[in-house]
Write a protein that holds these residues in place. Structure first.
Motif, PDB file in Angstrom:
ATOM      1  N   UNK A  73       0.883  -1.549   0.091  1.00  0.00           N
ATOM      2  CA  UNK A  73      -0.352   0.258  -0.555  1.00  0.00           C
ATOM      3  C   UNK A  73       0.830   1.534  -0.028  1.00  0.00           C
ATOM      4  N   UNK A  74       1.877   1.233   1.158  1.00  0.00           N
ATOM      5  CA  UNK A  74       2.827   2.151   0.653  1.00  0.00           C
ATOM      6  C   UNK A  74       3.295   2.658  -0.291  1.00  0.00           C
ATOM      7  N   UNK A  75       3.928   1.163  -1.434  1.00  0.00           N
ATOM      8  CA  UNK A  75       4.593   1.645  -2.181  1.00  0.00           C
ATOM      9  C   UNK A  75       3.305   1.924  -3.820  1.00  0.00           C
ATOM     10  N   UNK A  76       2.102   1.651  -3.382  1.00  0.00           N
ATOM     11  CA  UNK A  76       1.211   2.183  -4.318  1.00  0.00           C
ATOM     12  C   UNK A  76       1.034   3.897  -3.637  1.00  0.00           C
ATOM     13  N   UNK A  77       0.855   3.954  -2.991  1.00  0.00           N
ATOM     14  CA  UNK A  77       1.228   5.823  -2.909  1.00  0.00           C
ATOM     15  C   UNK A  77       1.690   6.622  -2.963  1.00  0.00           C
ATOM     16  N   UNK A  78       3.321   5.826  -3.107  1.00  0.00           N
ATOM     17  CA  UNK A  78       4.260   6.697  -3.374  1.00  0.00           C
ATOM     18  C   UNK A  78       4.031   6.465  -5.047  1.00  0.00           C
ATOM     19  N   UNK A  79       3.974   5.834  -5.041  1.00  0.00           N
ATOM     20  CA  UNK A  79       4.243   5.629  -6.793  1.00  0.00           C
ATOM     21  C   UNK A  79       3.202   6.197  -7.580  1.00  0.00           C
ATOM     22  N   UNK A  80       1.429   6.816  -7.058  1.00  0.00           N
ATOM     23  CA  UNK A  80       0.929   7.262  -7.278  1.00  0.00           C
ATOM     24  C   UNK A  80       1.279   8.703  -7.371  1.00  0.00           C
ATOM     25  N   UNK A  81       1.575   9.414  -6.054  1.00  0.00           N
ATOM     26  CA  UNK A  81       2.192  10.413  -6.175  1.00  0.00           C
ATOM     27  C   UNK A  81       3.354  11.340  -6.875  1.00  0.00           C
ATOM     28  N   UNK A  82       4.458  10.007  -7.536  1.00  0.00           N
ATOM     29  CA  UNK A  82       5.187  10.226  -8.256  1.00  0.00           C
ATOM     30  C   UNK A  82       4.842  10.470  -9.462  1.00  0.00           C
ATOM     31  N   UNK A  83       3.647   9.847 -10.177  1.00  0.00           N
ATOM     32  CA  UNK A  83       3.343  10.320 -11.567  1.00  0.00           C
ATOM     33  C   UNK A  83       2.167  10.936 -11.502  1.00  0.00           C
ATOM     34  N   UNK A  84       1.421  11.563 -10.050  1.00  0.00           N
ATOM     35  CA  UNK A  84       1.373  13.096  -9.739  1.00  0.00           C
ATOM     36  C   UNK A  84       2.282  14.008 -10.541  1.00  0.00           C
ATOM     37  N   UNK A  85       3.073  13.910 -10.081  1.00  0.00           N
ATOM     38  CA  UNK A  85       4.046  14.850  -9.757  1.00  0.00           C
ATOM     39  C   UNK A  85       4.773  15.222 -10.833  1.00  0.00           C
TER      40      UNK A  85
ATOM     41  N   UNK B 127       3.891  14.160 -13.850  1.00  0.00           N
ATOM     42  CA  UNK B 127       2.713  14.555 -14.925  1.00  0.00           C
ATOM     43  C   UNK B 127       2.902  15.621 -14.589  1.00  0.00           C
ATOM     44  N   UNK B 128       2.603  16.571 -13.416  1.00  0.00           N
ATOM     45  CA  UNK B 128       2.055  18.493 -13.835  1.00  0.00           C
ATOM     46  C   UNK B 128       3.311  18.681 -13.620  1.00  0.00           C
ATOM     47  N   UNK B 129       4.782  18.046 -13.492  1.00  0.00           N
ATOM     48  CA  UNK B 129       5.504  18.595 -14.125  1.00  0.00           C
ATOM     49  C   UNK B 129       6.068  18.628 -15.639  1.00  0.00           C
ATOM     50  N   UNK B 130       5.557  17.537 -16.736  1.00  0.00           N
ATOM     51  CA  UNK B 130       5.612  17.483 -17.676  1.00  0.00           C
ATOM     52  C   UNK B 130       5.055  18.823 -18.245  1.00  0.00           C
ATOM     53  N   UNK B 131       4.047  18.224 -17.923  1.00  0.00           N
ATOM     54  CA  UNK B 131       2.829  19.571 -18.464  1.00  0.00           C
ATOM     55  C   UNK B 131       2.254  18.811 -19.582  1.00  0.00           C
ATOM     56  N   UNK B 132       2.681  17.395 -20.556  1.00  0.00           N
ATOM     57  CA  UNK B 132       1.904  17.090 -21.654  1.00  0.00           C
ATOM     58  C   UNK B 132       0.659  16.032 -21.335  1.00  0.00           C
ATOM     59  N   UNK B 133       0.042  16.553 -22.586  1.00  0.00           N
ATOM     60  CA  UNK B 133      -1.784  15.978 -22.215  1.00  0.00           C
ATOM     61  C   UNK B 133      -1.475  14.888 -22.047  1.00  0.00           C
ATOM     62  N   UNK B 134      -2.900  14.428 -21.081  1.00  0.00           N
ATOM     63  CA  UNK B 134      -2.753  12.897 -20.967  1.00  0.00           C
ATOM     64  C   UNK B 134      -3.135  11.486 -22.327  1.00  0.00           C
ATOM     65  N   UNK B 135      -3.428  10.424 -22.304  1.00  0.00           N
ATOM     66  CA  UNK B 135      -3.349  10.046 -23.299  1.00  0.00           C
ATOM     67  C   UNK B 135      -4.904  10.320 -23.609  1.00  0.00           C
ATOM     68  N   UNK B 136      -5.624  10.438 -22.718  1.00  0.00           N
ATOM     69  CA  UNK B 136      -7.995  10.801 -22.757  1.00  0.00           C
ATOM     70  C   UNK B 136      -7.406  11.442 -23.539  1.00  0.00           C
ATOM     71  N   UNK B 137      -6.759  12.649 -23.601  1.00  0.00           N
ATOM     72  CA  UNK B 137      -6.779  13.923 -23.920  1.00  0.00           C
ATOM     73  C   UNK B 137      -7.011  13.652 -26.076  1.00  0.00           C
ATOM     74  N   UNK B 138      -5.734  12.232 -26.319  1.00  0.00           N
ATOM     75  CA  UNK B 138      -5.680  12.744 -27.640  1.00  0.00           C
ATOM     76  C   UNK B 138      -7.248  11.891 -28.710  1.00  0.00           C
ATOM     77  N   UNK B 139      -8.243  11.597 -27.894  1.00  0.00           N
ATOM     78  CA  UNK B 139      -9.533  10.544 -27.906  1.00  0.00           C
ATOM     79  C   UNK B 139      -9.833  12.025 -29.043  1.00  0.00           C
ATOM     80  N   UNK B 140     -10.578  12.093 -30.184  1.00  0.00           N
ATOM     81  CA  UNK B 140     -11.128  12.634 -31.543  1.00  0.00           C
ATOM     82  C   UNK B 140     -12.829  12.984 -30.981  1.00  0.00           C
ATOM     83  N   UNK B 141     -12.436  14.425 -30.586  1.00  0.00           N
ATOM     84  CA  UNK B 141     -13.759  14.329 -29.695  1.00  0.00           C
ATOM     85  C   UNK B 141     -14.823  14.219 -30.374  1.00  0.00           C
TER      86      UNK B 141
END
Length: 196
Positions: free
Chosen positions: A101-113, A115-129
């Motif tokens: 559980x602790x590893x999952x929390x650390x991994x989620x926080x790392x992914x959030x940080x 993702x916010x640092x790179x500023x790249x759009x997520x995979x869902x943003x590439x879907x045709x509207x």
């Protein structure tokens, strides 16, 4: 703070409280009802993401059908027996669960940080509207994920059949163990007695 943030916070709190109830309650019926609350919170989050079809499926299929099936199996197996929660069949499983559980929390926080640092759009943003949600979901479900979808349905059917067979076997064994003269007679309430 906008309306979207308020809806997200409310949905996230419902999900967290329901998930805590699922692992915190001792009564399995209460755990299943907490799972319903978690699924409703996820449906609220889907609505906030403008995925109305997924929200409806979340409520109809998961909260309405699968959790009802869980409750049916729980009631069939019986909730009158108490389990010893302190007994660990596998030694060291609780510390391993805490570490995981602790590893999952650390991994989620790392992914959030990250993702916010790179500023790249997520995979869902590439879907045709222009393509509707239902069509995208159906195309993915019945092409890329068809085998996983079918295997999941087969596993659910096997789980129900196994639970029913276990419950019937246990009840028959319990009835057969008692001698015929020791089978308790049903109690009659005083109001049900026939007066002459």
């Amino acid at each position: 703070m906008g309306v979207e943030q308020v809806v997200f916070i409310i949905g996230a709190l419902i999900c967290l409280c329901g998930a805590a109830g699922v692992i915190g309650f001792r009564n399995p019926v209460h755990c299943a009802l907490s799972l319903v609350a978690t699924l409703f919170g996820i449906a609220v989050l889907f609505i906030a993401l403008e995925a109305e079809f997924l929200a409806a499926v979340q409520i109809i299929v998961y909260a309405g059908a699968i959790v009802v099936m869980f409750l049916f199996v729980i009631m069939l197996l019986g909730v009158d027996q108490t389990d010893d929660i302190g007994f660990e069949p596998l030694k060291g499983q609780r510390p391993a669960a805490i570490v995981a559980g602790a590893l999952l929390v650390v991994g989620l926080i790392a992914i959030i940080l990250l993702g916010a640092a790179t500023g790249e759009p997520s995979a869902t943003a590439k879907v045709e509207p222009l393509v509707p949600n239902v069509e995208q979901l159906a195309r993915s479900l019945f092409t890329d994920y068809l085998y996983a979808f079918e295997i999941t349905s087969v596993l659910l059917v096997i789980a129900v059949v196994g639970a029913v067979s276990l419950a019937r076997h246990r009840r028959d064994a319990f009835i057969d163990e008692l001698p015929h003269d020791e089978i308790p007679e049903p109690e009659v309430a005083p109001s049900d007695e026939v007066t002459a």
